[in-house]
Design a protein around this motif. Sequence first.
Motif, mmCIF file in Angstrom:
data_model
loop_
_atom_site.group_PDB
_atom_site.id
_atom_site.type_symbol
_atom_site.label_atom_id
_atom_site.label_comp_id
_atom_site.label_asym_id
_atom_site.label_seq_id
_atom_site.Cartn_x
_atom_site.Cartn_y
_atom_site.Cartn_z
ATOM 1 N N GLY A 26 0.788 -1.225 0.000
ATOM 2 C CA GLY A 26 0.000 0.000 0.000
ATOM 3 C C GLY A 26 0.825 1.282 0.000
ATOM 4 O O GLY A 26 0.263 2.382 0.113
ATOM 5 N N ARG A 27 2.149 1.170 -0.089
ATOM 6 C CA ARG A 27 2.982 2.392 -0.113
ATOM 7 C C ARG A 27 3.640 2.512 -1.476
ATOM 8 O O ARG A 27 4.136 1.517 -2.026
ATOM 9 N N LYS A 28 3.697 3.758 -1.990
ATOM 10 C CA LYS A 28 4.364 3.947 -3.278
ATOM 11 C C LYS A 28 5.875 4.017 -3.022
ATOM 12 O O LYS A 28 6.355 4.932 -2.352
ATOM 13 N N GLY A 52 14.218 2.621 -1.846
ATOM 14 C CA GLY A 52 13.798 1.823 -2.992
ATOM 15 C C GLY A 52 14.891 1.442 -3.973
ATOM 16 O O GLY A 52 14.594 1.066 -5.106
ATOM 17 N N LYS A 53 16.153 1.466 -3.539
ATOM 18 C CA LYS A 53 17.251 1.120 -4.467
ATOM 19 C C LYS A 53 17.151 -0.348 -4.893
ATOM 20 O O LYS A 53 17.274 -0.667 -6.076
ATOM 21 N N THR A 54 16.931 -1.228 -3.892
ATOM 22 C CA THR A 54 16.834 -2.659 -4.224
ATOM 23 C C THR A 54 15.611 -2.919 -5.092
ATOM 24 O O THR A 54 15.678 -3.677 -6.071
ATOM 25 N N VAL A 55 14.506 -2.285 -4.746
ATOM 26 C CA VAL A 55 13.284 -2.458 -5.545
ATOM 27 C C VAL A 55 13.553 -2.016 -6.987
ATOM 28 O O VAL A 55 13.169 -2.696 -7.948
ATOM 29 N N THR A 186 24.798 1.532 -3.801
ATOM 30 C CA THR A 186 25.828 1.552 -2.754
ATOM 31 C C THR A 186 25.645 2.723 -1.801
ATOM 32 O O THR A 186 25.115 3.771 -2.175
ATOM 33 N N HIS A 187 26.083 2.483 -0.554
ATOM 34 C CA HIS A 187 26.195 3.588 0.409
ATOM 35 C C HIS A 187 27.654 4.029 0.516
ATOM 36 O O HIS A 187 27.963 4.967 1.241
ATOM 37 N N LEU A 188 28.552 3.332 -0.192
ATOM 38 C CA LEU A 188 29.988 3.627 -0.084
ATOM 39 C C LEU A 188 30.384 4.682 -1.119
ATOM 40 O O LEU A 188 31.240 4.449 -1.975
HETATM 41 N N1 LIG Z 1 8.731 -7.536 -0.978
HETATM 42 C C1 LIG Z 1 8.395 -6.439 -0.295
HETATM 43 N N2 LIG Z 1 7.180 -6.304 0.260
HETATM 44 C C2 LIG Z 1 6.826 -5.202 0.942
HETATM 45 N N3 LIG Z 1 7.633 -4.132 1.108
HETATM 46 C C3 LIG Z 1 8.851 -4.207 0.582
HETATM 47 C C4 LIG Z 1 9.319 -5.348 -0.153
HETATM 48 N N4 LIG Z 1 10.586 -5.125 -0.582
HETATM 49 C C5 LIG Z 1 10.894 -3.892 -0.130
HETATM 50 N N5 LIG Z 1 9.883 -3.342 0.551
HETATM 51 C C6 LIG Z 1 9.849 -2.005 1.157
HETATM 52 O O1 LIG Z 1 10.183 -1.076 0.145
HETATM 53 C C7 LIG Z 1 10.992 -0.029 0.675
HETATM 54 C C8 LIG Z 1 12.261 0.068 -0.143
HETATM 55 O O2 LIG Z 1 13.061 -1.089 0.101
HETATM 56 P P1 LIG Z 1 14.482 -1.285 -0.568
HETATM 57 O O3 LIG Z 1 15.015 -2.557 -0.044
HETATM 58 O O4 LIG Z 1 14.360 -1.126 -2.039
HETATM 59 O O5 LIG Z 1 15.276 -0.037 0.023
HETATM 60 P P2 LIG Z 1 16.817 0.350 -0.204
HETATM 61 O O6 LIG Z 1 16.844 1.736 -0.744
HETATM 62 O O7 LIG Z 1 17.495 -0.711 -0.990
HETATM 63 O O8 LIG Z 1 17.293 0.366 1.306
HETATM 64 P P3 LIG Z 1 18.737 0.071 1.985
HETATM 65 O O9 LIG Z 1 19.612 1.228 1.679
HETATM 66 O O10 LIG Z 1 18.399 -0.009 3.433
HETATM 67 O O11 LIG Z 1 19.237 -1.248 1.431
HETATM 68 C C9 LIG Z 1 11.219 -0.369 2.136
HETATM 69 O O12 LIG Z 1 10.319 0.376 2.905
HETATM 70 C C10 LIG Z 1 10.919 -1.842 2.225
HETATM 71 O O13 LIG Z 1 10.404 -2.174 3.490
#
Ligand SMILES: Nc1ncnc2c1ncn2[C@@H]1O[C@H](COP(=O)(O)OP(=O)(O)OP(=O)(O)O)[C@@H](O)[C@H]1O
Length: 236
Positions: A26-28, A52-55, A186-188
């Motif tokens: 439910g969150r963008k 949202g980097k991993t996403v 990366t955070h580095l």
């Molecule tokens: N499969 C999922 N289901 C629900 N929420 C998710 C899922 N994957 C990620 N999120 C949420 O999406 C948001 C972004 O997550 P993401 O892992 O992309 O962040 P990030 O920028 O990579 O963070 P970090 O620097 O801590 O690694 C977070 O609030 C996370 O809880």
Amino acid sequence: MTAADDILQDRGTLLTMRQANKWLDGRKIINMADLTIKKGRIIGVVGDNGYGKTVLLKMMAGLMEQDSGEIVRYTKEISFVLSGRSFYPWMRVMDALKYYRDFYDDFDINRAQQLIGESALEPDRKIRLLSTGQQERLCLILALARNSRLYLMDEPLNGIDPPFKKDFKKFLLANLPEDASVVMATHLLKELEYLFDEVLFVTGYGIRQMETEEIREKYHQSVEDYYMEVVRCEKV
Ligand SMILES: Nc1ncnc2c1ncn2[C@@H]1O[C@H](COP(=O)(O)OP(=O)(O)OP(=O)(O)O)[C@@H](O)[C@H]1O
């Protein structure tokens, strides 16, 4: 693909996102992402925890689908660097190599074995018993021994020791196929920004793509300072 897409492919575009959105629980998380990944570029993905980097990387890889907007991949040859936790507990280093060989047609097991030897990783050691840095190194080797056009890396160097961090550019350039691109979260920033041709800033309100040369020459700032002093202070 449209005629316009064909032209992009000719010019060496590997991937585009246009107004891509992603909601989770439910969150963008990804908001109207617009970006272009061209060939032969090393691109940093920078943003605060949870932005949202991993996403974003998973959307590029096709591991997560956008809810709206468009993502076009002009290549199927995309290699995603896994984390050490992705392997079964019983797996040894050599099992991971065989697993990759069986799974990916483009995986060069001889090349991987050579890089394992150069890294002093023991082929018979269980992956779960390796240190975090050793696991990251194994995952990098597995990804780079694939002959891909686009390599997606999610914080690949967090546990890696300072000498390898220093040599990482050499390692990457020696092992990347010609014209391949890397997108690396990366955070580095201090250690790695010298690697980047471009940066994708992932902010709470969208994605901003910039050339690192522009940041240095036009704004006279390092990528880290620009991120801290400009990007993080912008409100939309
Ligand atoms: N499969 C999922 N289901 C629900 N929420 C998710 C899922 N994957 C990620 N999120 C949420 O999406 C948001 C972004 O997550 P993401 O892992 O992309 O962040 P990030 O920028 O990579 O963070 P970090 O620097 O801590 O690694 C977070 O609030 C996370 O809880």
